[in-house]
Design an enzyme around this catalytic site. Structure first.
Site, PDB file in Angstrom:
ATOM      1  N   ARG A 144      26.558  46.467 -45.883  1.00 55.76           N
ATOM      2  CA  ARG A 144      27.549  45.394 -46.072  1.00 55.76           C
ATOM      3  C   ARG A 144      28.893  45.993 -46.483  1.00 55.76           C
ATOM      4  O   ARG A 144      29.942  45.442 -46.146  1.00 55.76           O
ATOM      5  CB  ARG A 144      27.044  44.367 -47.088  1.00 55.76           C
ATOM      6  CG  ARG A 144      25.816  43.609 -46.546  1.00 55.76           C
ATOM      7  CD  ARG A 144      25.224  42.625 -47.555  1.00 55.76           C
ATOM      8  NE  ARG A 144      23.939  42.097 -47.099  1.00 55.76           N
ATOM      9  CZ  ARG A 144      23.104  41.420 -47.881  1.00 55.76           C
ATOM     10  NH1 ARG A 144      23.416  41.174 -49.150  1.00 55.76           N
ATOM     11  NH2 ARG A 144      21.967  40.983 -47.383  1.00 55.76           N
ATOM     12  N   GLU A 148       5.414  35.061 -39.359  1.00 58.67           N
ATOM     13  CA  GLU A 148       6.613  35.443 -38.596  1.00 58.67           C
ATOM     14  C   GLU A 148       6.228  36.233 -37.347  1.00 58.67           C
ATOM     15  O   GLU A 148       6.792  36.018 -36.275  1.00 58.67           O
ATOM     16  CB  GLU A 148       7.556  36.282 -39.475  1.00 58.67           C
ATOM     17  CG  GLU A 148       8.155  35.524 -40.661  1.00 58.67           C
ATOM     18  CD  GLU A 148       9.251  34.542 -40.241  1.00 58.67           C
ATOM     19  OE1 GLU A 148       9.616  34.510 -39.040  1.00 58.67           O
ATOM     20  OE2 GLU A 148       9.743  33.798 -41.115  1.00 58.67           O
ATOM     21  N   LYS A 204      11.826  45.359 -41.971  1.00 61.95           N
ATOM     22  CA  LYS A 204      13.058  45.854 -42.584  1.00 61.95           C
ATOM     23  C   LYS A 204      13.180  45.381 -44.011  1.00 61.95           C
ATOM     24  O   LYS A 204      12.982  44.189 -44.233  1.00 61.95           O
ATOM     25  CB  LYS A 204      14.218  45.316 -41.744  1.00 61.95           C
ATOM     26  CG  LYS A 204      15.574  45.658 -42.257  1.00 61.95           C
ATOM     27  CD  LYS A 204      16.606  45.104 -41.330  1.00 61.95           C
ATOM     28  CE  LYS A 204      17.941  45.303 -41.971  1.00 61.95           C
ATOM     29  NZ  LYS A 204      18.974  44.578 -41.328  1.00 61.95           N
ATOM     30  N   LYS A 253      12.081  40.547 -42.176  1.00 60.21           N
ATOM     31  CA  LYS A 253      13.276  41.122 -42.801  1.00 60.21           C
ATOM     32  C   LYS A 253      13.400  40.512 -44.186  1.00 60.21           C
ATOM     33  O   LYS A 253      13.490  39.288 -44.331  1.00 60.21           O
ATOM     34  CB  LYS A 253      14.504  40.782 -41.954  1.00 60.21           C
ATOM     35  CG  LYS A 253      15.816  41.249 -42.564  1.00 60.21           C
ATOM     36  CD  LYS A 253      16.961  41.009 -41.606  1.00 60.21           C
ATOM     37  CE  LYS A 253      18.281  41.410 -42.194  1.00 60.21           C
ATOM     38  NZ  LYS A 253      19.390  41.099 -41.278  1.00 60.21           N
ATOM     39  N   LYS A 311      20.923  35.537 -49.576  1.00 58.67           N
ATOM     40  CA  LYS A 311      20.289  35.254 -48.285  1.00 58.67           C
ATOM     41  C   LYS A 311      18.825  34.840 -48.446  1.00 58.67           C
ATOM     42  O   LYS A 311      18.036  34.913 -47.513  1.00 58.67           O
ATOM     43  CB  LYS A 311      20.437  36.463 -47.365  1.00 58.67           C
ATOM     44  CG  LYS A 311      21.907  36.817 -47.056  1.00 58.67           C
ATOM     45  CD  LYS A 311      22.042  37.811 -45.899  1.00 58.67           C
ATOM     46  CE  LYS A 311      23.506  38.048 -45.532  1.00 58.67           C
ATOM     47  NZ  LYS A 311      23.668  38.922 -44.349  1.00 58.67           N
ATOM     48  N   TYR A 314      19.617  56.043 -39.975  1.00 59.32           N
ATOM     49  CA  TYR A 314      20.910  56.737 -40.043  1.00 59.32           C
ATOM     50  C   TYR A 314      20.714  58.246 -40.080  1.00 59.32           C
ATOM     51  O   TYR A 314      21.672  58.999 -39.976  1.00 59.32           O
ATOM     52  CB  TYR A 314      21.702  56.254 -41.273  1.00 59.32           C
ATOM     53  CG  TYR A 314      21.935  54.759 -41.221  1.00 59.32           C
ATOM     54  CD1 TYR A 314      22.955  54.223 -40.447  1.00 59.32           C
ATOM     55  CD2 TYR A 314      21.085  53.867 -41.897  1.00 59.32           C
ATOM     56  CE1 TYR A 314      23.148  52.854 -40.349  1.00 59.32           C
ATOM     57  CE2 TYR A 314      21.262  52.497 -41.807  1.00 59.32           C
ATOM     58  CZ  TYR A 314      22.301  51.997 -41.035  1.00 59.32           C
ATOM     59  OH  TYR A 314      22.471  50.634 -40.938  1.00 59.32           O
TER      60      TYR A 314
HETATM   61  C1  PBG Z   1      22.939  41.586 -40.296  1.00 60.59           C
HETATM   62  C2  PBG Z   1      22.230  42.849 -40.603  1.00 60.59           C
HETATM   63  C3  PBG Z   1      22.072  43.469 -41.852  1.00 60.59           C
HETATM   64  C4  PBG Z   1      21.472  44.710 -41.606  1.00 60.59           C
HETATM   65  C5  PBG Z   1      21.258  44.799 -40.227  1.00 60.59           C
HETATM   66  N1  PBG Z   1      21.716  43.629 -39.620  1.00 60.59           N
HETATM   67  C6  PBG Z   1      22.505  43.062 -43.209  1.00 60.59           C
HETATM   68  C7  PBG Z   1      22.054  41.815 -43.801  1.00 60.59           C
HETATM   69  O1  PBG Z   1      21.137  41.132 -43.299  1.00 60.59           O
HETATM   70  O2  PBG Z   1      22.636  41.430 -44.808  1.00 60.59           O
HETATM   71  C8  PBG Z   1      21.158  45.748 -42.650  1.00 60.59           C
HETATM   72  C9  PBG Z   1      21.062  47.146 -42.168  1.00 60.59           C
HETATM   73  C10 PBG Z   1      21.120  48.203 -43.214  1.00 60.59           C
HETATM   74  O3  PBG Z   1      21.171  47.939 -44.435  1.00 60.59           O
HETATM   75  O4  PBG Z   1      21.124  49.364 -42.813  1.00 60.59           O
HETATM   76  N2  PBG Z   1      22.211  40.431 -40.173  1.00 60.59           N
END
Ligand code: PBG
Length: 324
Positions: free
Chosen positions: A205, A233, A248, A195, A217, A313
């Site tokens: 968010r 990972e 992701k 991720k 982050k 989505y």
């Molecule tokens: C939370 C999380 C996030 C997403 C899924 N779980 C946001 C982030 O890590 O800041 C993002 C999903 C999306 O943008 O559709 N940990």
């Protein structure tokens, strides 16, 4: 000319015979945002067509999707600021609307596959995925207990898959052990394996009002410049017992999807994230892109790269408009 590749493209029936990849609703997981107000329905401004739903409209939405062939859902809570704190305590509170709703959803639709996220950010006043200390550092090991409690509370509602999404170390092994020791051997783990620290999460968010209050982050999510690091990972997640790996975002990381597919034996999922949806939705609102055609092309590209599963989505729109 002996070889004319165009011959295999000359009609729809031939094109469909030679089509190498297909998307079906079997491949899709539909992420949904759950509101506390039972009848609530608020569109996400940066995700036209996507709504935060209270439990009543959400049950209807899931029922409609099941009829369309979508069987898997990833459900995120929209936590009001007044319920947030530094330790994400609401995440394990049995009376919290999210856990009650998950139970209701599984009772109403036992055949549906329900997935949940395990990370602190939706519940945290800091908006970070882990505990933040007085110097602003995000604590790795100290956060494990919070995640363990969260995972057990979610598993107790009857859900099928947990998704450790904080990209910190040792999550999968710790949570597998917690689940097993507490009678949840059947609950699967879809690890957010690779991720990236991505700006494509912006609309998500917005939807959860979960942006970090300070900093970013980058000390836990991966650097978009890195590819080989994803193999470390993936190796760890497999050793720790992950049932699925996830990449992701998806679109800017198709090479990573391919890399994990070639280097792992467990199914690979890709998360076609909020910002990827927003780009297509916005351009199509302006009349600059054809939403359905681009959606199909986007989903195919992710599948072609090697994803077995796509969180998107677009799931319901795909099911409604898919080429039959
Ligand atoms: C939370 C999380 C996030 C997403 C899924 N779980 C946001 C982030 O890590 O800041 C993002 C999903 C999306 O943008 O559709 N940990």
């Amino acid at each position: 000319m002996l070889i004319r590749p165009r011959r295999n493209r000359k009609s729809r029936s031939i094109r469909e015979l030679v089509q190498e990849h297909h998307i079906t609703t079997d491949d899709l997981i539909f992420p949904l945002f759950l509101l506390e107000q039972p009848k609530g329905a608020i569109e996400v401004a940066s995700m036209p067509g996507i709504y935060r739903l209270g439990i009543e409209p959400m049950l209807k939405e899931i029922e409609e999707c099941l009829k369309l062939g979508i069987k898997a859902f990833d459900i995120f809570p929209v936590v009001e600021e007044k319920h947030k704190d530094k330790m994400a305590t609401r995440s394990k509170n049995q009376d919290f609307f999210y856990l009650k709703a998950l139970k209701q959803i599984k009772q109403s639709f036992p055949e549906a596959c329900i997935m949940t996220d395990v990370a602190m950010d939706p519940y945290s006043t800091d908006g970070h995925d882990g505990i933040v200390d007085e110097n602003g550092a995000i604590l790795n090991d100290e956060t494990l207990e919070v995640l363990g409690d969260m995972a057990l509370a979610q598993a107790g509602t009857g859900i099928d898959i947990i998704g450790p999404s904080d990209m910190m170390d040792g999550r999968v092994g710790y949570l597998r052990d917690c689940l097993d020791r507490n009678g949840f051997k059947e609950v699967s783990i879809m690890s957010y394996t690779a991720k990236y620290a991505s700006a494509f999460y912006g609309p998500f968010r917005d939807a959860l009002d979960s942006a970090p209050k300070s900093g970013d982050k980058k000390t836990y999510q991966m650097d978009p410049a890195n590819q080989r690091e994803a193999l470390i990972e993936a190796q760890l997640d497999m050793e720790e017992g992950a049932d699925f790996l996830m990449v992701k975002p998806a679109l800017s990381y198709l090479d990573i999807i391919k890399l994990l597919k070639e280097n792992s034996d467990v199914p690979v999922a890709a998360y076609n994230v909020s910002g990827e949806y927003a780009m297509v939705a916005a351009a199509s609102e302006k009349g600059w892109l054809d939403k359905e055609q681009v959606m199909n092309e986007v989903l195919l590209s992710i599948k072609r790269a090697g994803a077995d599963i796509i969180l998107t989505y677009f799931a319901k729109q795909f099911a409604l408009h898919a080429k039959r």
